[in-house]
Design a protein around this motif. Structure first.
Motif, PDB file in Angstrom:
ATOM      1  N   ARG A  31       0.831  -1.206   0.000  1.00  0.00           N
ATOM      2  CA  ARG A  31       0.000   0.000   0.000  1.00  0.00           C
ATOM      3  C   ARG A  31       0.868   1.261   0.000  1.00  0.00           C
ATOM      4  O   ARG A  31       0.570   2.238  -0.691  1.00  0.00           O
ATOM      5  N   THR A  32       1.932   1.226   0.778  1.00  0.00           N
ATOM      6  CA  THR A  32       2.839   2.374   0.829  1.00  0.00           C
ATOM      7  C   THR A  32       3.505   2.590  -0.521  1.00  0.00           C
ATOM      8  O   THR A  32       3.637   3.732  -0.994  1.00  0.00           O
ATOM      9  N   ARG A  33       3.927   1.513  -1.164  1.00  0.00           N
ATOM     10  CA  ARG A  33       4.555   1.625  -2.477  1.00  0.00           C
ATOM     11  C   ARG A  33       3.563   2.128  -3.515  1.00  0.00           C
ATOM     12  O   ARG A  33       3.911   2.935  -4.384  1.00  0.00           O
ATOM     13  N   LEU A  34       2.330   1.664  -3.413  1.00  0.00           N
ATOM     14  CA  LEU A  34       1.301   2.123  -4.343  1.00  0.00           C
ATOM     15  C   LEU A  34       1.057   3.618  -4.174  1.00  0.00           C
ATOM     16  O   LEU A  34       0.999   4.367  -5.159  1.00  0.00           O
ATOM     17  N   LYS A  35       0.915   4.065  -2.940  1.00  0.00           N
ATOM     18  CA  LYS A  35       0.693   5.491  -2.690  1.00  0.00           C
ATOM     19  C   LYS A  35       1.848   6.318  -3.244  1.00  0.00           C
ATOM     20  O   LYS A  35       1.643   7.368  -3.866  1.00  0.00           O
ATOM     21  N   SER A  36       3.074   5.846  -3.045  1.00  0.00           N
ATOM     22  CA  SER A  36       4.244   6.559  -3.549  1.00  0.00           C
ATOM     23  C   SER A  36       4.228   6.630  -5.068  1.00  0.00           C
ATOM     24  O   SER A  36       4.523   7.677  -5.664  1.00  0.00           O
ATOM     25  N   LEU A  37       3.865   5.526  -5.713  1.00  0.00           N
ATOM     26  CA  LEU A  37       3.786   5.500  -7.173  1.00  0.00           C
ATOM     27  C   LEU A  37       2.733   6.474  -7.687  1.00  0.00           C
ATOM     28  O   LEU A  37       2.954   7.185  -8.673  1.00  0.00           O
ATOM     29  N   LEU A  38       1.584   6.512  -7.022  1.00  0.00           N
ATOM     30  CA  LEU A  38       0.510   7.395  -7.464  1.00  0.00           C
ATOM     31  C   LEU A  38       0.891   8.863  -7.299  1.00  0.00           C
ATOM     32  O   LEU A  38       0.595   9.691  -8.161  1.00  0.00           O
ATOM     33  N   LEU A  39       1.545   9.193  -6.197  1.00  0.00           N
ATOM     34  CA  LEU A  39       1.939  10.581  -5.964  1.00  0.00           C
ATOM     35  C   LEU A  39       2.986  11.043  -6.972  1.00  0.00           C
ATOM     36  O   LEU A  39       2.844  12.088  -7.609  1.00  0.00           O
ATOM     37  N   SER A  40       4.057  10.262  -7.121  1.00  0.00           N
ATOM     38  CA  SER A  40       5.119  10.654  -8.052  1.00  0.00           C
ATOM     39  C   SER A  40       4.638  10.558  -9.494  1.00  0.00           C
ATOM     40  O   SER A  40       4.975  11.400 -10.333  1.00  0.00           O
ATOM     41  N   GLY A  41       3.833   9.543  -9.786  1.00  0.00           N
ATOM     42  CA  GLY A  41       3.327   9.386 -11.141  1.00  0.00           C
ATOM     43  C   GLY A  41       2.366  10.490 -11.528  1.00  0.00           C
ATOM     44  O   GLY A  41       2.393  10.989 -12.659  1.00  0.00           O
ATOM     45  N   THR A  42       1.503  10.897 -10.601  1.00  0.00           N
ATOM     46  CA  THR A  42       0.558  11.972 -10.883  1.00  0.00           C
ATOM     47  C   THR A  42       1.282  13.290 -11.113  1.00  0.00           C
ATOM     48  O   THR A  42       0.916  14.083 -11.983  1.00  0.00           O
ATOM     49  N   GLU A  43       2.332  13.531 -10.350  1.00  0.00           N
ATOM     50  CA  GLU A  43       3.117  14.756 -10.535  1.00  0.00           C
ATOM     51  C   GLU A  43       3.774  14.773 -11.913  1.00  0.00           C
ATOM     52  O   GLU A  43       3.740  15.790 -12.621  1.00  0.00           O
ATOM     53  N   ALA A  44       4.370  13.643 -12.306  1.00  0.00           N
ATOM     54  CA  ALA A  44       4.998  13.560 -13.623  1.00  0.00           C
ATOM     55  C   ALA A  44       3.956  13.706 -14.726  1.00  0.00           C
ATOM     56  O   ALA A  44       4.200  14.352 -15.756  1.00  0.00           O
ATOM     57  N   LEU A  45       2.789  13.119 -14.514  1.00  0.00           N
ATOM     58  CA  LEU A  45       1.722  13.202 -15.501  1.00  0.00           C
ATOM     59  C   LEU A  45       1.201  14.632 -15.629  1.00  0.00           C
ATOM     60  O   LEU A  45       0.878  15.090 -16.731  1.00  0.00           O
ATOM     61  N   ALA A  46       1.129  15.353 -14.511  1.00  0.00           N
ATOM     62  CA  ALA A  46       0.670  16.744 -14.548  1.00  0.00           C
ATOM     63  C   ALA A  46       1.602  17.598 -15.402  1.00  0.00           C
ATOM     64  O   ALA A  46       1.147  18.453 -16.175  1.00  0.00           O
ATOM     65  N   ILE A  47       2.903  17.370 -15.269  1.00  0.00           N
ATOM     66  CA  ILE A  47       3.874  18.114 -16.071  1.00  0.00           C
ATOM     67  C   ILE A  47       3.696  17.786 -17.550  1.00  0.00           C
ATOM     68  O   ILE A  47       3.698  18.673 -18.410  1.00  0.00           O
ATOM     69  N   TRP A  48       3.518  16.499 -17.849  1.00  0.00           N
ATOM     70  CA  TRP A  48       3.333  16.086 -19.247  1.00  0.00           C
ATOM     71  C   TRP A  48       2.060  16.698 -19.827  1.00  0.00           C
ATOM     72  O   TRP A  48       2.049  17.183 -20.963  1.00  0.00           O
ATOM     73  N   LEU A  49       0.981  16.692 -19.051  1.00  0.00           N
ATOM     74  CA  LEU A  49      -0.283  17.246 -19.529  1.00  0.00           C
ATOM     75  C   LEU A  49      -0.179  18.751 -19.767  1.00  0.00           C
ATOM     76  O   LEU A  49      -0.750  19.278 -20.728  1.00  0.00           O
ATOM     77  N   GLU A  50       0.535  19.445 -18.891  1.00  0.00           N
ATOM     78  CA  GLU A  50       0.693  20.887 -19.074  1.00  0.00           C
ATOM     79  C   GLU A  50       1.514  21.182 -20.329  1.00  0.00           C
ATOM     80  O   GLU A  50       1.193  22.104 -21.089  1.00  0.00           O
ATOM     81  N   ARG A  51       2.557  20.406 -20.566  1.00  0.00           N
ATOM     82  CA  ARG A  51       3.331  20.569 -21.797  1.00  0.00           C
ATOM     83  C   ARG A  51       2.457  20.298 -23.018  1.00  0.00           C
ATOM     84  O   ARG A  51       2.541  20.997 -24.039  1.00  0.00           O
ATOM     85  N   THR A  52       1.606  19.278 -22.913  1.00  0.00           N
ATOM     86  CA  THR A  52       0.721  18.930 -24.026  1.00  0.00           C
ATOM     87  C   THR A  52      -0.335  20.010 -24.234  1.00  0.00           C
ATOM     88  O   THR A  52      -0.672  20.358 -25.372  1.00  0.00           O
ATOM     89  N   ARG A  53      -0.858  20.556 -23.136  1.00  0.00           N
ATOM     90  CA  ARG A  53      -1.849  21.632 -23.243  1.00  0.00           C
ATOM     91  C   ARG A  53      -1.249  22.844 -23.941  1.00  0.00           C
ATOM     92  O   ARG A  53      -1.885  23.474 -24.799  1.00  0.00           O
ATOM     93  N   ARG A  54      -0.010  23.176 -23.594  1.00  0.00           N
ATOM     94  CA  ARG A  54       0.650  24.320 -24.216  1.00  0.00           C
ATOM     95  C   ARG A  54       0.937  24.058 -25.690  1.00  0.00           C
ATOM     96  O   ARG A  54       0.823  24.964 -26.523  1.00  0.00           O
ATOM     97  N   ALA A  55       1.309  22.822 -26.010  1.00  0.00           N
ATOM     98  CA  ALA A  55       1.556  22.472 -27.410  1.00  0.00           C
ATOM     99  C   ALA A  55       0.273  22.591 -28.225  1.00  0.00           C
ATOM    100  O   ALA A  55       0.277  23.078 -29.363  1.00  0.00           O
TER     101      ALA A  55
END
Length: 255
Positions: free
Chosen positions: A153-177
């Motif tokens: 559960r701890t590993r899953l939470k860590s993956l979701l937090l770091s993954g969501t942050e990375a995904l947010a950056i990718w989405l913002e780059r895509t939105r700007r593109a």
């Protein structure tokens, strides 16, 4: 006259879920390892013409059947632990691959659908339910099997937090593109054309993994929204780092 007890309909009888046999488990592992290798290999060489996953939509098209296969591992005995192990690995690998692709606005809708299925999949695993590939959701009562451990559960939470942050950056780059594409088209024609392409909005992703976070007991802890994760310096750092690995996955002990 004594009345007979009501007969339970077949539809209401919950099927007995049995774990995989050792032979079935061995064959499944071999099949999964081959598919994981294919995903990693082709996503890493996405700029090569020989890759079958040169775009994000091509990657997601290949990744979705693998997710369905993992989720259908029966939640019983050692098979339940196997399902959790491979789903953790899948979550890490896919987040790492997705955020490495160049911005692709026309793949965002498919990405959102995939995230929703992954969210329901994790909620199903955490509830120890079986996966219905037709409904794309968990069904049946919780099984008498070992649930997801606190370490997992701890590993899953860590993956979701770091993954969501990375995904947010990718989405913002895509939105700007996408916004730049619209601006360039308007400058060329002098008109704002209706291309039928929906504008990307980060707030549409604010509730991703809501089902999973509910099961983890994290929804009430003010988990960060997608719209509040992207800072200018984070975008700059992402562009400078290029395609470096954004997540690290510690091998999960299968025992």
């Amino acid at each position: 006259m004594t009345q007979s007890p009501p007969v339970q309909s077949e539809a209401s009888v919950e099927p007995v879920i049995k774990p995989l046999t050792q032979r079935q488990e061995r064959r499944l592992r071999e099949a999964l390892e081959e598919r994981f290798m294919d995903l990693v290999r082709n996503s890493k060489k996405r700029t090569d013409e020989s890759s079958t996953m040169r775009t994000l939509d091509a990657y997601l098209t290949t990744a979705r059947p693998l997710l369905a296969l993992i989720l259908q591992i029966p939640p019983a005995g050692s098979s339940a632990s196997l399902r959790t192990f491979y789903l953790l690995r899948y979550t890490n690998d896919t987040f790492t691959a997705i955020t490495g692709y160049d911005p692709q606005p026309d793949a965002v809708a498919q990405l959102k659908q995939w995230l929703e299925v992954l969210d329901r999949g994790w909620a199903t695993v955490l509830k120890r339910r079986r996966w219905d590939p037709i409904k794309r959701d968990g069904v049946g009562a919780s099984q008498e099997c070992q649930g997801v451990s606190m370490t997992e559960r701890t590993r899953l939470k860590s993956l979701l937090l770091s993954g969501t942050e990375a995904l947010a950056i990718w989405l913002e780059r895509t939105r700007r593109a996408q916004a730049q594409e619209f601006a360039d088209a308007a400058e060329d024609t002098g008109l704002v054309e209706d291309t039928g392409e929906e504008q990307i909005r980060l707030d549409a992703f604010d509730d991703i993994f809501s089902c999973t976070l509910d099961e983890l007991g994290e929804r009430g802890n003010e988990m960060p929204k997608m719209t509040g994760l992207v800072e200018p310096e984070m975008l700059l750092q992402s562009e400078l780092e290029g395609e470096g690995d954004m997540l690290a996955f510690d091998d999960v002990d299968e025992e």
